[in-house]
Every structure is written in C-alpha cells, then in structure tokens.
Design a protein around this motif. Sequence first.
Motif, PDB file in Angstrom:
ATOM      1  N   GLN A  35       0.520  -1.289   0.246  1.00  0.00           N
ATOM      2  CA  GLN A  35       0.237   0.113  -0.223  1.00  0.00           C
ATOM      3  C   GLN A  35       1.044   1.575  -0.214  1.00  0.00           C
ATOM      4  O   GLN A  35       0.114   2.094  -0.459  1.00  0.00           O
ATOM      5  CB  GLN A  35      -1.106   0.058   1.024  1.00  0.00           C
ATOM      6  N   GLN A  36       1.407   1.248   0.856  1.00  0.00           N
ATOM      7  CA  GLN A  36       2.589   2.230   0.597  1.00  0.00           C
ATOM      8  C   GLN A  36       3.589   2.691  -0.593  1.00  0.00           C
ATOM      9  O   GLN A  36       3.458   3.785  -1.022  1.00  0.00           O
ATOM     10  CB  GLN A  36       3.760   2.195   2.047  1.00  0.00           C
ATOM     11  N   GLN A  38       2.156   1.732  -3.343  1.00  0.00           N
ATOM     12  CA  GLN A  38       1.470   1.469  -4.682  1.00  0.00           C
ATOM     13  C   GLN A  38       1.826   0.147  -5.425  1.00  0.00           C
ATOM     14  O   GLN A  38       1.728   0.661  -7.053  1.00  0.00           O
ATOM     15  CB  GLN A  38       1.216   2.740  -5.223  1.00  0.00           C
ATOM     16  N   ASP A  40       1.158  -3.297  -6.781  1.00  0.00           N
ATOM     17  CA  ASP A  40       0.225  -4.020  -7.584  1.00  0.00           C
ATOM     18  C   ASP A  40      -0.309  -5.033  -6.317  1.00  0.00           C
ATOM     19  O   ASP A  40       0.730  -5.692  -5.462  1.00  0.00           O
ATOM     20  CB  ASP A  40       0.790  -5.235  -8.960  1.00  0.00           C
ATOM     21  N   LYS A  41      -1.590  -4.988  -6.360  1.00  0.00           N
ATOM     22  CA  LYS A  41      -2.407  -5.116  -4.909  1.00  0.00           C
ATOM     23  C   LYS A  41      -2.473  -7.157  -5.049  1.00  0.00           C
ATOM     24  O   LYS A  41      -2.520  -7.610  -4.172  1.00  0.00           O
ATOM     25  CB  LYS A  41      -3.568  -5.098  -4.916  1.00  0.00           C
TER      26      LYS A  41
END
Length: 109
Positions: A35-36, A38, A40-41
């Motif tokens: 998340q920090q 950015q 790929d999820k």
Amino acid sequence: MFRQFFQNNSAAQQSPELSKVKAYRRITIRSVYLQQFQMDKTGQTVTCKDCGSEDIKEWGLLKRDDHKRVHSCNDCGQILFRTIDRLPQVESSTSPALEPTNNLNLASC
C-alpha cells in the motif's frame, strides 16, 4: 534511573531469539508495504523500494523452515517486509477430508 533500563536490555542480549523477534515486529507487514509503495495488489509484481529490483529473497526468522518470514532485496540487501506462512505445507494425504479448503498459504501478519 538508566541502570534499570540497561539491566532490562541485557536480558535481550542474552537471548538472540528474543532480539530477532523484537526486530521482526518492527518490520513492515506485506500489505502495508504494498500500500505504501503503490504496488500491484495481487502481489505478482513486488519490487524493491530502493533500487526497483524484482529479485526478492525470503528466509525464516529463527530457522530455515520458520513460519515467520522476512523478505529482502537480493540486489541491494534492503529488508522490505515480513509475512507469516500460517498454513504449512502438508504432505498429500489419502483422505480428502484432511486437505485444507483454502488455497492461500501466505498471509501477512
């Protein structure tokens, strides 16, 4: 006043496992790292925050097959994040009732 502080720290110096666990807790968890920076999820493209390399290595915290894992860049050596392998690999069994129903075996802690 400071004497008690240093006496308490001497116990941590006597136990290398305790100091490793304390250091492990200070490492960012995988979901926060993604998340920090950015990324790929889905976690398919994790790169180093410093050099951008995709060559990431992992190892167990206290022993090779430890479920607490530390991930770092193989190029620059930067420690990136930590994970916990909550479902250890089990040898295939003959009974289908003993097989786990969840396919995920790597979860961030």
